[in-house]
Design a protein around this motif. Sequence first.
Motif, PDB file in Angstrom:
ATOM      1  N   VAL A   1      -9.828  49.382 -33.768  1.00  0.00           N
ATOM      2  CA  VAL A   1      -9.613  48.012 -34.218  1.00  0.00           C
ATOM      3  C   VAL A   1     -10.924  47.252 -34.064  1.00  0.00           C
ATOM      4  O   VAL A   1     -11.470  47.153 -32.969  1.00  0.00           O
ATOM      5  CB  VAL A   1      -8.491  47.323 -33.414  1.00  0.00           C
ATOM      6  CG1 VAL A   1      -8.325  45.883 -33.868  1.00  0.00           C
ATOM      7  CG2 VAL A   1      -7.181  48.089 -33.543  1.00  0.00           C
ATOM      8  N   ARG A   2     -11.418  46.735 -35.178  1.00  0.00           N
ATOM      9  CA  ARG A   2     -12.695  46.009 -35.174  1.00  0.00           C
ATOM     10  C   ARG A   2     -12.512  44.502 -35.196  1.00  0.00           C
ATOM     11  O   ARG A   2     -13.412  43.759 -34.825  1.00  0.00           O
ATOM     12  CB  ARG A   2     -13.533  46.440 -36.381  1.00  0.00           C
ATOM     13  CG  ARG A   2     -13.765  47.937 -36.461  1.00  0.00           C
ATOM     14  CD  ARG A   2     -14.430  48.496 -35.252  1.00  0.00           C
ATOM     15  NE  ARG A   2     -15.814  48.072 -35.245  1.00  0.00           N
ATOM     16  CZ  ARG A   2     -16.711  48.410 -34.352  1.00  0.00           C
ATOM     17  NH1 ARG A   2     -16.372  49.186 -33.357  1.00  0.00           N
ATOM     18  NH2 ARG A   2     -17.928  47.963 -34.420  1.00  0.00           N
ATOM     19  N   GLY A   3     -11.360  44.042 -35.656  1.00  0.00           N
ATOM     20  CA  GLY A   3     -11.143  42.604 -35.719  1.00  0.00           C
ATOM     21  C   GLY A   3      -9.778  42.272 -36.283  1.00  0.00           C
ATOM     22  O   GLY A   3      -8.936  43.147 -36.473  1.00  0.00           O
TER      23      GLY A   3
ATOM     24  N   PHE B   1      -2.293  41.174 -39.128  1.00  0.00           N
ATOM     25  CA  PHE B   1      -3.199  42.100 -39.810  1.00  0.00           C
ATOM     26  C   PHE B   1      -4.439  42.359 -38.961  1.00  0.00           C
ATOM     27  O   PHE B   1      -4.986  41.443 -38.352  1.00  0.00           O
ATOM     28  CB  PHE B   1      -3.636  41.533 -41.163  1.00  0.00           C
ATOM     29  CG  PHE B   1      -2.518  41.427 -42.152  1.00  0.00           C
ATOM     30  CD1 PHE B   1      -2.022  42.562 -42.777  1.00  0.00           C
ATOM     31  CD2 PHE B   1      -1.949  40.207 -42.444  1.00  0.00           C
ATOM     32  CE1 PHE B   1      -0.986  42.472 -43.682  1.00  0.00           C
ATOM     33  CE2 PHE B   1      -0.912  40.111 -43.352  1.00  0.00           C
ATOM     34  CZ  PHE B   1      -0.429  41.239 -43.974  1.00  0.00           C
ATOM     35  N   LEU B   2      -4.865  43.617 -38.946  1.00  0.00           N
ATOM     36  CA  LEU B   2      -6.052  44.030 -38.208  1.00  0.00           C
ATOM     37  C   LEU B   2      -7.046  44.692 -39.159  1.00  0.00           C
ATOM     38  O   LEU B   2      -6.645  45.359 -40.121  1.00  0.00           O
ATOM     39  CB  LEU B   2      -5.679  45.025 -37.113  1.00  0.00           C
ATOM     40  CG  LEU B   2      -4.734  44.518 -36.031  1.00  0.00           C
ATOM     41  CD1 LEU B   2      -4.336  45.657 -35.103  1.00  0.00           C
ATOM     42  CD2 LEU B   2      -5.372  43.386 -35.248  1.00  0.00           C
ATOM     43  N   LEU B   3      -8.327  44.524 -38.869  1.00  0.00           N
ATOM     44  CA  LEU B   3      -9.372  45.248 -39.571  1.00  0.00           C
ATOM     45  C   LEU B   3      -9.670  46.491 -38.736  1.00  0.00           C
ATOM     46  O   LEU B   3     -10.068  46.376 -37.572  1.00  0.00           O
ATOM     47  CB  LEU B   3     -10.629  44.390 -39.721  1.00  0.00           C
ATOM     48  CG  LEU B   3     -11.773  45.045 -40.483  1.00  0.00           C
ATOM     49  CD1 LEU B   3     -11.387  45.284 -41.937  1.00  0.00           C
ATOM     50  CD2 LEU B   3     -13.020  44.182 -40.399  1.00  0.00           C
ATOM     51  N   VAL B   4      -9.416  47.663 -39.303  1.00  0.00           N
ATOM     52  CA  VAL B   4      -9.620  48.910 -38.560  1.00  0.00           C
ATOM     53  C   VAL B   4     -10.709  49.739 -39.231  1.00  0.00           C
ATOM     54  O   VAL B   4     -10.891  49.685 -40.447  1.00  0.00           O
ATOM     55  CB  VAL B   4      -8.315  49.733 -38.444  1.00  0.00           C
ATOM     56  CG1 VAL B   4      -7.257  48.965 -37.663  1.00  0.00           C
ATOM     57  CG2 VAL B   4      -7.772  50.153 -39.794  1.00  0.00           C
TER      58      VAL B   4
ATOM     59  N   ALA C   1      -1.605  45.958 -31.132  1.00  0.00           N
ATOM     60  CA  ALA C   1      -2.931  46.479 -30.779  1.00  0.00           C
ATOM     61  C   ALA C   1      -3.952  45.344 -30.720  1.00  0.00           C
ATOM     62  O   ALA C   1      -3.785  44.308 -31.359  1.00  0.00           O
ATOM     63  CB  ALA C   1      -3.376  47.526 -31.798  1.00  0.00           C
ATOM     64  N   GLY C   2      -5.008  45.579 -29.950  1.00  0.00           N
ATOM     65  CA  GLY C   2      -6.064  44.590 -29.801  1.00  0.00           C
ATOM     66  C   GLY C   2      -7.418  45.131 -30.215  1.00  0.00           C
ATOM     67  O   GLY C   2      -7.587  46.343 -30.424  1.00  0.00           O
ATOM     68  N   VAL C   3      -8.386  44.243 -30.301  1.00  0.00           N
ATOM     69  CA  VAL C   3      -9.747  44.604 -30.697  1.00  0.00           C
ATOM     70  C   VAL C   3     -10.307  45.649 -29.741  1.00  0.00           C
ATOM     71  O   VAL C   3     -10.109  45.567 -28.527  1.00  0.00           O
ATOM     72  CB  VAL C   3     -10.643  43.344 -30.746  1.00  0.00           C
ATOM     73  CG1 VAL C   3     -12.090  43.708 -31.009  1.00  0.00           C
ATOM     74  CG2 VAL C   3     -10.135  42.377 -31.812  1.00  0.00           C
ATOM     75  N   ASP C   4     -10.989  46.638 -30.280  1.00  0.00           N
ATOM     76  CA  ASP C   4     -11.633  47.768 -29.608  1.00  0.00           C
ATOM     77  C   ASP C   4     -10.678  48.882 -29.204  1.00  0.00           C
ATOM     78  O   ASP C   4     -11.124  49.943 -28.773  1.00  0.00           O
ATOM     79  CB  ASP C   4     -12.461  47.337 -28.387  1.00  0.00           C
ATOM     80  CG  ASP C   4     -13.762  46.671 -28.782  1.00  0.00           C
ATOM     81  OD1 ASP C   4     -14.274  46.967 -29.878  1.00  0.00           O
ATOM     82  OD2 ASP C   4     -14.275  45.850 -27.996  1.00  0.00           O
TER      83      ASP C   4
END
Length: 100
Positions: free
Chosen positions: A6-8, A24-27, A49-52
């Motif tokens: 997860v990047r953002g 929505f997540l940027l993966v 889920a969270g960033v990183d």
Amino acid sequence: MQIARVRGTVVSSCKEPSLRGVKFLLVQFMDEEGKPLPNYEVAADVVGAGVDEWVLVSCGSAARQVGESDKRPIDAMVVGIIDTVSVDNHILYSKKDQYR
């Protein structure tokens, strides 16, 4: 399924009504050595889920088979948060070691 990091986050205040309330997540997808691939995807998140964090991403029609998603225009879904990835008895990723 594919492994991704997860990047953002992606925020959209104006969207298809069936997507209201969807996070929505940027993966970014990862290769078998744990290196990031150039491929990014916007994925709906049903697991928090969270960033990183490393996650499992289901794509295509399989992404729409989760919960109420069969009637939503979703092409990628985060369906799991990864604890560990091991290849040839070598730990490639461990969530508990990530924050040490």
